[in-house]
Design a protein around this motif. Structure first.
Motif, mmCIF file in Angstrom:
data_model
loop_
_atom_site.group_PDB
_atom_site.id
_atom_site.type_symbol
_atom_site.label_atom_id
_atom_site.label_comp_id
_atom_site.label_asym_id
_atom_site.label_seq_id
_atom_site.Cartn_x
_atom_site.Cartn_y
_atom_site.Cartn_z
ATOM 1 N N MET A 61 24.053 5.119 53.358
ATOM 2 C CA MET A 61 23.299 6.352 53.298
ATOM 3 C C MET A 61 22.823 6.743 54.698
ATOM 4 S SD MET A 61 19.897 7.213 51.170
ATOM 5 C CE MET A 61 18.635 8.007 52.056
ATOM 6 N N TYR A 62 22.363 5.753 55.479
ATOM 7 C CA TYR A 62 21.825 6.060 56.799
ATOM 8 C C TYR A 62 22.901 6.565 57.747
ATOM 9 C CZ TYR A 62 17.582 3.799 55.235
ATOM 10 O OH TYR A 62 16.453 3.475 54.543
ATOM 11 N N ILE A 63 24.087 5.998 57.661
ATOM 12 C CA ILE A 63 25.166 6.457 58.536
ATOM 13 C C ILE A 63 25.513 7.906 58.218
ATOM 14 C CG2 ILE A 63 27.598 6.159 59.114
ATOM 15 C CD1 ILE A 63 27.187 3.151 58.752
ATOM 16 N N ASN A 64 25.548 8.259 56.919
ATOM 17 C CA ASN A 64 25.861 9.632 56.539
ATOM 18 C C ASN A 64 24.750 10.598 56.923
ATOM 19 O OD1 ASN A 64 28.347 9.116 55.441
ATOM 20 N ND2 ASN A 64 27.522 8.646 53.434
ATOM 21 N N SER A 65 23.516 10.171 56.810
ATOM 22 C CA SER A 65 22.431 11.117 57.101
ATOM 23 C C SER A 65 22.085 11.186 58.589
ATOM 24 C CB SER A 65 21.178 10.767 56.294
ATOM 25 O OG SER A 65 20.740 9.464 56.585
ATOM 26 N N LEU A 66 22.248 10.072 59.342
ATOM 27 C CA LEU A 66 21.900 10.087 60.771
ATOM 28 C C LEU A 66 23.103 10.183 61.687
ATOM 29 C CD1 LEU A 66 19.187 7.283 60.736
ATOM 30 C CD2 LEU A 66 18.842 9.748 60.647
ATOM 31 N N GLY A 67 24.275 9.834 61.166
ATOM 32 C CA GLY A 67 25.477 9.852 61.986
ATOM 33 C C GLY A 67 25.791 8.463 62.497
ATOM 34 N N CYS A 68 27.057 8.171 62.676
ATOM 35 C CA CYS A 68 27.465 6.827 63.080
ATOM 36 C C CYS A 68 27.107 6.534 64.541
ATOM 37 C CB CYS A 68 28.950 6.615 62.827
ATOM 38 S SG CYS A 68 30.034 7.699 63.766
ATOM 39 N N ASP A 69 26.917 7.540 65.343
ATOM 40 C CA ASP A 69 26.573 7.296 66.742
ATOM 41 C C ASP A 69 25.134 6.813 66.906
ATOM 42 O OD1 ASP A 69 25.648 9.761 65.888
ATOM 43 O OD2 ASP A 69 25.720 10.629 67.912
ATOM 44 N N GLN A 70 24.246 7.129 65.970
ATOM 45 C CA GLN A 70 22.846 6.722 66.081
ATOM 46 C C GLN A 70 22.523 5.465 65.279
ATOM 47 O OE1 GLN A 70 20.201 9.869 65.063
ATOM 48 N NE2 GLN A 70 21.045 11.280 66.566
ATOM 49 N N TYR A 71 23.285 5.168 64.235
ATOM 50 C CA TYR A 71 22.871 4.106 63.338
ATOM 51 C C TYR A 71 23.828 2.920 63.271
ATOM 52 C CZ TYR A 71 20.658 1.831 59.405
ATOM 53 O OH TYR A 71 20.020 0.926 58.617
ATOM 54 N N ASP A 73 26.709 -0.019 64.516
ATOM 55 C CA ASP A 73 27.202 -0.814 65.644
ATOM 56 C C ASP A 73 28.718 -0.712 65.761
ATOM 57 O OD1 ASP A 73 24.649 -1.670 66.207
ATOM 58 O OD2 ASP A 73 24.817 -3.478 64.972
ATOM 59 N N TRP A 74 29.345 -0.104 64.784
ATOM 60 C CA TRP A 74 30.784 0.044 64.774
ATOM 61 C C TRP A 74 31.191 1.188 65.705
ATOM 62 C CZ3 TRP A 74 33.818 -3.287 62.053
ATOM 63 C CH2 TRP A 74 33.168 -4.112 61.140
ATOM 64 N N PRO A 75 32.428 1.170 66.152
ATOM 65 C CA PRO A 75 32.878 2.293 66.987
ATOM 66 C C PRO A 75 32.812 3.598 66.195
ATOM 67 C CG PRO A 75 34.522 0.516 66.960
ATOM 68 C CD PRO A 75 33.455 0.145 66.000
ATOM 69 N N CYS A 76 32.332 4.618 66.832
ATOM 70 C CA CYS A 76 32.121 5.893 66.158
ATOM 71 C C CYS A 76 33.102 6.926 66.709
ATOM 72 C CB CYS A 76 30.685 6.340 66.398
ATOM 73 S SG CYS A 76 30.261 7.867 65.576
ATOM 74 N N ASN A 77 34.043 7.358 65.863
ATOM 75 C CA ASN A 77 35.031 8.349 66.283
ATOM 76 C C ASN A 77 34.557 9.772 66.004
ATOM 77 O OD1 ASN A 77 36.698 6.256 67.018
ATOM 78 N ND2 ASN A 77 37.744 6.197 65.046
ATOM 79 N N HIS A 78 33.807 9.954 64.897
ATOM 80 C CA HIS A 78 33.344 11.280 64.509
ATOM 81 C C HIS A 78 31.844 11.214 64.236
ATOM 82 C CE1 HIS A 78 37.504 12.478 64.109
ATOM 83 N NE2 HIS A 78 37.718 11.427 63.331
#
Length: 142
Positions: free
Chosen positions: A1-11, A13-18
């Motif tokens: 839920m946090y990755i979807n609401s905050l974005g993968c770049d902020q939450y 540790d995995w590489p974030c492409n989008h």
């Protein structure tokens, strides 16, 4: 839920492409999913409880009917409470599987325990006699 609401770049540790964030949409989705799941589980729980209560009520009605039959038999045969208790005790001893009835094999075992060895025909005749007298229901409940 946090990755979807905050974005993968902020939450994450995995590489974030989008690094796209969904914000309120993802929060609303997860809240509605959790609420709907809770309601489904609550409905299932209520169904189980209701079914159990219905089964218990039917069992209670059946037991009350049996007690009424025993009371009628007690009056008809002029038996006292001690005699009824003795019949109940004997029935519990003979009902080996706890099924509420005495089967031929249980009767055979009971008779053999007191030194009687009836033949198959004699045993069937005993069971038939009880059934013919229409007291089998009362006997099974004692």
């Amino acid at each position: 839920m946090y990755i979807n609401s905050l974005g993968c770049d902020q939450y994450s540790d995995w590489p974030c492409n989008h690094p796209y964030r969904s914000g309120w949409v993802s929060t609303a989705y997860f809240v509605s999913f959790t609420t709907l799941s809770s309601l489904v589980l609550l409905t299932l729980f209520i169904g189980v409880v209701t079914t159990s209560m219905d089964e218990a009520r039917e069992k209670q009605k059946h037991e009350q009917s049996i007690e009424d039959d025993i009371a009628d038999l007690q009056k008809q045969e002029k038996l006292n409470s001690e005699e009824i208790d003795n019949y109940r005790s004997a029935f519990r001893i003979l009902d080996l599987d706890g099924g509420g009835t005495i089967e031929e094999e249980e009767l055979r075992i009971g008779l053999e325990s007191i030194g009687k060895t009836p033949s198959d025909e004699e045993l069937r005749a005993m069971m038939k006699e009880v059934s013919k007298l229409n007291t089998f229901t009362v006997i099974t409940c004692l």
